[in-house]
Design a protein around this motif. Structure first.
Motif, PDB file in Angstrom:
ATOM      1  N   LYS A 151      33.959  38.977  36.372  1.00 25.90           N
ATOM      2  CA  LYS A 151      32.968  37.988  35.948  1.00 25.90           C
ATOM      3  C   LYS A 151      33.472  37.142  34.780  1.00 25.90           C
ATOM      4  N   SER A 152      34.555  37.601  34.126  1.00 23.12           N
ATOM      5  CA  SER A 152      35.130  36.833  33.017  1.00 23.12           C
ATOM      6  C   SER A 152      36.605  37.186  32.882  1.00 23.12           C
ATOM      7  N   ALA A 153      37.331  36.326  32.136  1.00 25.43           N
ATOM      8  CA  ALA A 153      38.778  36.508  31.953  1.00 25.43           C
ATOM      9  C   ALA A 153      39.221  35.903  30.648  1.00 25.43           C
ATOM     10  N   ARG A 154      40.344  36.405  30.134  1.00 19.41           N
ATOM     11  CA  ARG A 154      40.988  35.804  28.973  1.00 19.41           C
ATOM     12  C   ARG A 154      42.496  36.034  29.066  1.00 19.41           C
ATOM     13  N   PHE A 155      43.241  35.273  28.297  1.00 16.84           N
ATOM     14  CA  PHE A 155      44.696  35.426  28.251  1.00 16.84           C
ATOM     15  C   PHE A 155      45.071  36.427  27.160  1.00 16.84           C
ATOM     16  N   ILE A 156      46.072  37.248  27.458  1.00 21.09           N
ATOM     17  CA  ILE A 156      46.669  38.133  26.468  1.00 21.09           C
ATOM     18  C   ILE A 156      48.184  37.981  26.569  1.00 21.09           C
ATOM     19  N   PRO A 157      48.908  38.180  25.482  1.00 21.94           N
ATOM     20  CA  PRO A 157      50.370  38.090  25.573  1.00 21.94           C
ATOM     21  C   PRO A 157      50.909  39.120  26.562  1.00 21.94           C
ATOM     22  N   ALA A 158      51.899  38.713  27.343  1.00 19.02           N
ATOM     23  CA  ALA A 158      52.498  39.610  28.345  1.00 19.02           C
ATOM     24  C   ALA A 158      53.396  40.640  27.698  1.00 19.02           C
TER      25      ALA A 158
END
Length: 136
Positions: free
Chosen positions: A129-136
């Motif tokens: 239902k939601s998403a965000r970016f995180i460093p790989a």
């Protein structure tokens, strides 16, 4: 005179510390992820969406994107890479709740499996239902 010299040294020290703590754009020699991550996701049988976060990697961590909850994901592609070697700089972290709350379902920088759906870490079909970016 001594206090003026001491004040100038203190100002120079603070300025030098502040400038080295600022993340460099495009990954730079600091190794930090590039600014402004982007990605595309596709829903099973129901279109696609572009994801973007604006600013540094620290800014990206605070930006949550609402998704069309109820549809499994069939494709994820993070476009933002390190310029030095082409590695993907971010993962998309998917949540089963709104506003990126709770434990993430799964995080990935790329997914495609010939129409199969993205699986959560527990093996179930991920329906975020939601998403965000995180460093790989």
């Amino acid at each position: 005179m001594y206090s003026t010299l001491l004040a100038l040294v203190a100002i120079a020290l603070v300025s030098a510390t502040a400038s080295t703590a600022t993340p460099l754009p495009n990954g730079g020699p600091s190794g930090l992820p590039p600014n402004n991550p982007t990605a595309t996701i596709a829903y099973k049988g129901n279109g696609s969406a572009s994801l973007a976060a604006y600013g540094t990697y620290l800014d990206a961590l605070t930006q949550c994107t609402g998704l069309a909850g109820g549809f499994p994901i069939t494709y994820v592609n993070v476009f933002t890479t390190y310029p030095s070697d082409g590695r993907r700089a971010y993962k998309v972290q998917f949540f089963g709740t709104e506003a990126c709350r709770g434990a993430p379902l799964v995080a990935t920088d790329f997914f495609y499996n010939n129409g199969d759906t993205l699986k959560a870490d527990d093996g179930s079909v991920a329906v975020p239902k939601s998403a965000r970016f995180i460093p790989a």
